[in-house]
Design a protein around this motif. Structure first.
Motif, PDB file in Angstrom:
ATOM      1  N   ALA A  34       4.051  13.688   1.597  1.00 29.89           N
ATOM      2  CA  ALA A  34       5.101  12.849   0.999  1.00 29.89           C
ATOM      3  C   ALA A  34       4.677  11.388   1.080  1.00 29.89           C
ATOM      4  N   VAL A  35       4.526  10.744  -0.075  1.00 29.74           N
ATOM      5  CA  VAL A  35       3.970   9.391  -0.127  1.00 29.74           C
ATOM      6  C   VAL A  35       4.844   8.493  -1.000  1.00 29.74           C
ATOM      7  N   HIS A  36       5.191   7.332  -0.469  1.00 26.91           N
ATOM      8  CA  HIS A  36       5.935   6.296  -1.189  1.00 26.91           C
ATOM      9  C   HIS A  36       4.938   5.338  -1.829  1.00 26.91           C
ATOM     10  N   LEU A  37       5.092   5.101  -3.141  1.00 29.00           N
ATOM     11  CA  LEU A  37       4.224   4.191  -3.888  1.00 29.00           C
ATOM     12  C   LEU A  37       5.051   2.984  -4.337  1.00 29.00           C
ATOM     13  N   PRO A  38       5.110   1.928  -3.525  1.00 31.12           N
ATOM     14  CA  PRO A  38       5.906   0.751  -3.913  1.00 31.12           C
ATOM     15  C   PRO A  38       5.327   0.084  -5.154  1.00 31.12           C
ATOM     16  N   ARG A  98       0.908  12.401 -13.244  1.00 28.09           N
ATOM     17  CA  ARG A  98      -0.416  12.739 -12.726  1.00 28.09           C
ATOM     18  C   ARG A  98      -1.098  11.519 -12.111  1.00 28.09           C
ATOM     19  N   GLY A  99      -0.907  10.349 -12.715  1.00 26.14           N
ATOM     20  CA  GLY A  99      -1.466   9.130 -12.147  1.00 26.14           C
ATOM     21  C   GLY A  99      -0.873   8.805 -10.796  1.00 26.14           C
ATOM     22  N   ALA A 100       0.431   9.021 -10.643  1.00 26.36           N
ATOM     23  CA  ALA A 100       1.080   8.756  -9.357  1.00 26.36           C
ATOM     24  C   ALA A 100       0.578   9.724  -8.288  1.00 26.36           C
ATOM     25  N   VAL A 101       0.404  10.984  -8.655  1.00 31.37           N
ATOM     26  CA  VAL A 101      -0.116  11.972  -7.696  1.00 31.37           C
ATOM     27  C   VAL A 101      -1.517  11.563  -7.231  1.00 31.37           C
ATOM     28  N   ALA A 102      -2.378  11.171  -8.169  1.00 31.49           N
ATOM     29  CA  ALA A 102      -3.733  10.762  -7.816  1.00 31.49           C
ATOM     30  C   ALA A 102      -3.717   9.563  -6.879  1.00 31.49           C
ATOM     31  N   ALA A 103      -2.873   8.573  -7.175  1.00 33.24           N
ATOM     32  CA  ALA A 103      -2.796   7.380  -6.328  1.00 33.24           C
ATOM     33  C   ALA A 103      -2.280   7.724  -4.935  1.00 33.24           C
ATOM     34  N   ALA A 104      -1.276   8.587  -4.871  1.00 36.42           N
ATOM     35  CA  ALA A 104      -0.692   8.957  -3.581  1.00 36.42           C
ATOM     36  C   ALA A 104      -1.706   9.665  -2.700  1.00 36.42           C
ATOM     37  N   GLU A 119       0.828  -1.198   0.000  1.00 35.46           N
ATOM     38  CA  GLU A 119       0.000   0.000   0.000  1.00 35.46           C
ATOM     39  C   GLU A 119       0.869   1.257   0.000  1.00 35.46           C
ATOM     40  N   PRO A 120       0.364   2.347  -0.568  1.00 35.54           N
ATOM     41  CA  PRO A 120       1.082   3.622  -0.454  1.00 35.54           C
ATOM     42  C   PRO A 120       1.336   3.965   1.009  1.00 35.54           C
ATOM     43  N   ARG A 121       2.528   4.480   1.292  1.00 37.84           N
ATOM     44  CA  ARG A 121       2.902   4.775   2.680  1.00 37.84           C
ATOM     45  C   ARG A 121       3.259   6.247   2.812  1.00 37.84           C
ATOM     46  N   GLU A 122       2.635   6.916   3.746  1.00 39.51           N
ATOM     47  CA  GLU A 122       2.930   8.329   3.995  1.00 39.51           C
ATOM     48  C   GLU A 122       4.194   8.441   4.836  1.00 39.51           C
ATOM     49  N   VAL A 123       5.203   9.090   4.298  1.00 37.32           N
ATOM     50  CA  VAL A 123       6.471   9.299   5.001  1.00 37.32           C
ATOM     51  C   VAL A 123       6.409  10.570   5.846  1.00 37.32           C
ATOM     52  N   ASP A 163      -5.038   9.925  -3.124  1.00 37.19           N
ATOM     53  CA  ASP A 163      -6.258   9.167  -2.838  1.00 37.19           C
ATOM     54  C   ASP A 163      -6.069   8.341  -1.568  1.00 37.19           C
ATOM     55  N   ALA A 164      -4.858   7.789  -1.420  1.00 35.33           N
ATOM     56  CA  ALA A 164      -4.566   6.967  -0.244  1.00 35.33           C
ATOM     57  C   ALA A 164      -4.297   7.823   0.989  1.00 35.33           C
ATOM     58  N   HIS A 165      -3.598   8.935   0.809  1.00 27.44           N
ATOM     59  CA  HIS A 165      -3.223   9.819   1.918  1.00 27.44           C
ATOM     60  C   HIS A 165      -3.496  11.256   1.482  1.00 27.44           C
ATOM     61  N   PRO A 166      -4.704  11.751   1.727  1.00 26.06           N
ATOM     62  CA  PRO A 166      -5.088  13.073   1.209  1.00 26.06           C
ATOM     63  C   PRO A 166      -4.094  14.173   1.567  1.00 26.06           C
ATOM     64  N   LEU A 167      -3.857  15.011   0.597  1.00 27.93           N
ATOM     65  CA  LEU A 167      -2.926  16.120   0.757  1.00 27.93           C
ATOM     66  C   LEU A 167      -3.562  17.192   1.629  1.00 27.93           C
ATOM     67  N   PRO A 168      -2.864  17.661   2.659  1.00 32.03           N
ATOM     68  CA  PRO A 168      -3.407  18.775   3.445  1.00 32.03           C
ATOM     69  C   PRO A 168      -3.726  19.960   2.525  1.00 32.03           C
ATOM     70  N   GLY A 169      -4.954  20.451   2.615  1.00 33.96           N
ATOM     71  CA  GLY A 169      -5.358  21.539   1.732  1.00 33.96           C
ATOM     72  C   GLY A 169      -6.092  21.077   0.498  1.00 33.96           C
ATOM     73  N   GLY A 170      -6.176  19.760   0.284  1.00 34.11           N
ATOM     74  CA  GLY A 170      -6.934  19.252  -0.850  1.00 34.11           C
ATOM     75  C   GLY A 170      -6.081  18.803  -2.010  1.00 34.11           C
ATOM     76  N   GLN A 171      -6.693  18.053  -2.909  1.00 31.16           N
ATOM     77  CA  GLN A 171      -6.025  17.501  -4.085  1.00 31.16           C
ATOM     78  C   GLN A 171      -5.583  18.616  -5.038  1.00 31.16           C
TER      79      GLN A 171
END
Length: 222
Positions: free
Chosen positions: A17-21, A97-103, A9-13, A105-113
């Motif tokens: 900041a999100v790691h997408l294995p 853009r796909g990586a940003v959406a996946a990151a 699963e995506p992991r919030e560092v 979606d799993a760990h919402p960005l403070p302030g919104g997408q």
């Protein structure tokens, strides 16, 4: 895009900041490696960067869309052969853009997408067995859009801190071939670096010795 049956699963560092294995499967990794080998050819090909005080970076580098040099951007390789920089491919922007959406979606960005992401530049770094990257911030762009990095080949230790200073607390994450890492919002200007790679860890089927990172950015606000 991953080939694993049960991908990690995506992991919030850190916030933003999100790691997408395993973001890229085998075919995507092969496609990206073939593109990197084309981009590395002259003119405007792979080069070693000399810093203003005379030090030389241990990674070798090629740019797309705009040419990065310490500390700015140009349309030509001003610190190399002077050739026009290679074109940034639309498909790489789509991957980012796909990586940003996946990151987020799993760990919402403070302030919104983030909206209206128009990625238009990339930096390709090649790490041999001895190369590393010191702690730095990606602060030469005019846009605050999230940065997206794709890894190929050898696993590396990716060190991620905060925006305060190089010596502030940090977290180490292992980035393997096929992984992506996204950092935006409060993490956009965080210090980060690569203190070491793990030589010989690249998958044999890829045919790459060493590590490639392809870091995708947006130069100007859209």
């Amino acid at each position: 895009m991953t080939e694993e049956l049960f991908p990690a699963e995506p992991r919030e560092v850190a916030p933003g900041a999100v790691h997408l294995p395993g973001r890229l499967g085998r075919e995507e990794q092969r496609e990206l490696l073939a593109a990197c080998r084309r981009w590395a050819l002259p003119p405007a090909g792979l080069r070693t960067v000399t810093m203003p005080r005379g030090g030389r970076m241990s990674v070798r580098q090629v740019c797309l869309g705009r040419h990065w040099y310490p500390y700015g951007y140009a349309r030509t390789v001003v610190d190399g052969d002077g050739a026009p920089v290679k074109e940034f491919p639309a498909w790489l922007g789509e991957w980012a853009r796909g990586a940003v959406a996946a990151a987020y979606d799993a760990h919402p960005l403070p302030g919104g997408q983030p909206e209206r992401l128009a990625y238009d530049i990339a930096l390709v770094n090649f790490y041999d067995d001895r190369a590393r990257m010191g702690m730095h911030r990606d602060s030469d762009e005019q846009s605050s859009a999230p940065v997206v990095s794709f890894s190929l080949g050898d696993t590396c230790v990716f060190r991620f801190g905060d925006a305060e200073d190089r010596g502030s607390p940090y977290a180490d994450t292992e980035l393997a071939g096929g992984d992506a890492f996204v950092f935006g919002g409060p993490a956009r200007l965080a210090y980060h670096g690569v203190p070491r790679t793990r030589p010989g860890t690249a998958p044999a089927w890829l045919g790459l010795r060493g590590r490639l990172s392809v870091t995708v950015r947006q130069f100007e606000p859209s």
